[in-house]
Scaffold this active site. Sequence first.
Site, mmCIF file in Angstrom:
data_model
loop_
_atom_site.group_PDB
_atom_site.id
_atom_site.type_symbol
_atom_site.label_atom_id
_atom_site.label_comp_id
_atom_site.label_asym_id
_atom_site.label_seq_id
_atom_site.Cartn_x
_atom_site.Cartn_y
_atom_site.Cartn_z
ATOM 1 N N SER A 6 19.781 24.796 34.969
ATOM 2 C CA SER A 6 18.356 25.214 34.126
ATOM 3 C C SER A 6 18.514 24.956 32.638
ATOM 4 O O SER A 6 18.896 24.016 32.461
ATOM 5 C CB SER A 6 17.357 26.591 34.757
ATOM 6 N N ASP B 260 12.520 18.751 43.040
ATOM 7 C CA ASP B 260 12.598 19.939 42.129
ATOM 8 C C ASP B 260 11.438 19.807 41.000
ATOM 9 O O ASP B 260 10.940 19.176 40.617
ATOM 10 C CB ASP B 260 13.623 19.964 41.013
ATOM 11 N N HIS C 96 14.408 24.411 42.360
ATOM 12 C CA HIS C 96 15.030 24.435 41.083
ATOM 13 C C HIS C 96 16.621 25.408 41.427
ATOM 14 O O HIS C 96 17.100 24.931 40.457
ATOM 15 C CB HIS C 96 14.085 24.873 40.453
#
Lengths: 426, 258
Positions: free
Chosen positions: B86, B208, B236
């Site tokens: 991320s 995602d 995610h």
Amino acid sequence: MSGPGSSGGGGLGEGDQRPDAHLASLLEDSTEDLYENAPCGYLSTLPDGQIARVNATLLSWLGYTRGELVGHRYFSDLLTAGGRLYHETHFAPLLAMQGEIGGVALELLAADGSRLPVLVNSAVKTSAAGEPLLIRTTIVDATDRRAYERELLRARREADLERERLQLLVTTLQRTLLPPELPDVPGLETAAYYHAASRDEVGGDFYDLFALARDRWGLFLGDVCGKGAAAAAVTSQIRYTLRAAAVYDPDPATVLGTLNSALRRDYERNGGRFCTAAFGVLTPSTDGFDLSFASGGHPAPLLLRADGTADYQEIGGGPFLGVIDDAVFSSTTIRLGAGDTFLQYTDGLTEARTGNGRDRYGDQALQAFAAGIAPATAATAINAISALLEGLGNGLDDDVAVLALSVPPSPGDSDGRPRLVDGERP
Amino acid sequence: MVTGPEDGPVVMLAHGFGCDQNLWRLVAPTLAKDFRMVLFDHVGAGRSDLSAWQAERYATLDGYADDVLRICRELELRHVVFVGHSVSAMIGVLAAIREPGRFSKLILVGPSPCYIDDDGYRGGFSRADIDELLDSLDSNYLGWSAAMAPVIMGNPERPELAEELASSFCRTDPAIARAFARTTFLSDNRADLPKVTVPTLILQCSRDAIAPAEVGAFVHAAIPGSALVTLTATGHCPQLSAPDATLAAIASFVCGPP
């Protein structure tokens, strides 16, 4: 539940069958109906979030038909954009790691675009082998609760704001009760320290050093009983009374007598407040300063000598100020020679708690500490004491004021010790 | 935390916004069989020293990148394979641009150089979406309802209140989490991508909501010579939803040609 026929005999009777019959009569005999029309939303999804089953309650809240959601939409599709981000970054990872998650506040998007504040609880249903099969979610309408929370938050923010304003007011008021900086006294080093015990209340300790004439300076330090606005008003009165009285007649005993009369006169209006105070007048002498000094109920000052000793100074003393009419005070003269440091403080210093118990720091410890730092300049003495106070941490629960005056040492002093000559003030 | 064989290739795992190093729990133990694993919590997350957090330092991703380099220097790490999930993907990009010699490879899991749609670029969110997230985090309307309690009670003398209410995993201080969200979701590192010289793998999830496939494709196109692998994984966090595939992709890239 006791049946109408129970007689308290203690044994099993014919009435024991009745509760079950009673429950059956409630007609809660359909778990399907209980699921569909429960007073909360039920939602089951595949592990990837795809909606597999939803109850009628949730459908009616959101305004969707079953066919629009089941097999077509993901749980995160029902969330606002912010909620989706939260779901992906917090909710889903925690659910995967813990197997359940509860009490999460989110907003669901209804078919008509309106938002429904909810509290969400989810649990993962696993196979016998531990593989996740489903995610079961219950959804509770939290509209009212969110409104309460908003109101609590608003009240909390308002309270924070008020507290900030109060602290600003206290700081400003405190500043007006203390000299912004000490005046230059040629041939003397001066330093002061003030510790306010609370940011929310004006402290009751005060001090001042001010010029009375070209070669004469007045100084005082004291402690009004109590704290807060009412005590601050009395502190203000004490300050101008002492300053004005010293101009009229600079004898310290007379000055304190005048203050005592003023406090007695306004005793009722001041809420019965009294104070301790020490007052002195400094005049230059051949090798330093003479300090004419008087005290009303105040702790004795310390003199740190050039030879490294430190002793409390015997002051004639007098009663607390504002307690009895016609109180009598007496003046004593203290001689400050080269290298000597005069230290006056309030009792917050000696009354500070030490260690875990109720032990107080005390007069003896302070004297030993002073002897340890003597000889010292006013600045080094104040620095040492402020470090000492910092070390007392939470034990220091009262205000503390400390005022230090030192005559710079002269080179080649009587004890023959080499000594740094601190520059005299220009 | 450092585990795994001392002579193995160094693999550093960096968590993203919202959690801490616990996020790697399904893949780290297996990776530690072959690799020297370095796991850490960003300042403000997990078991990090919260007192080390400074609003100014962590207002940009550079502050976090600087921390990564500090860890590398402190542990004298060389030839590091940095795996950033991320927002940590971009933190790794920034660190690798500053000290390319320190890193042998970059693995970016669900990277997004910019979350907000821009002229011709689709990050997946509008500025209004992000503002809504930040506003709701500011007010705590989103997330832990229990997190409301310390906000309302707000008693700094009793930190244990917040402690008790927080989850045992992914503990975050609400105020720090809000600031991290701001730093994360308002960042724009698109211009930095072409500066990456370290061999890079992008791990993209098939579905995602935070870093959609087209964002992964953008990163792939912008980083010279990068590779892209799409994992069949929803969400995610492929290290949780598809740990085996994630593990395999990381391991084969670490062991692959330099």
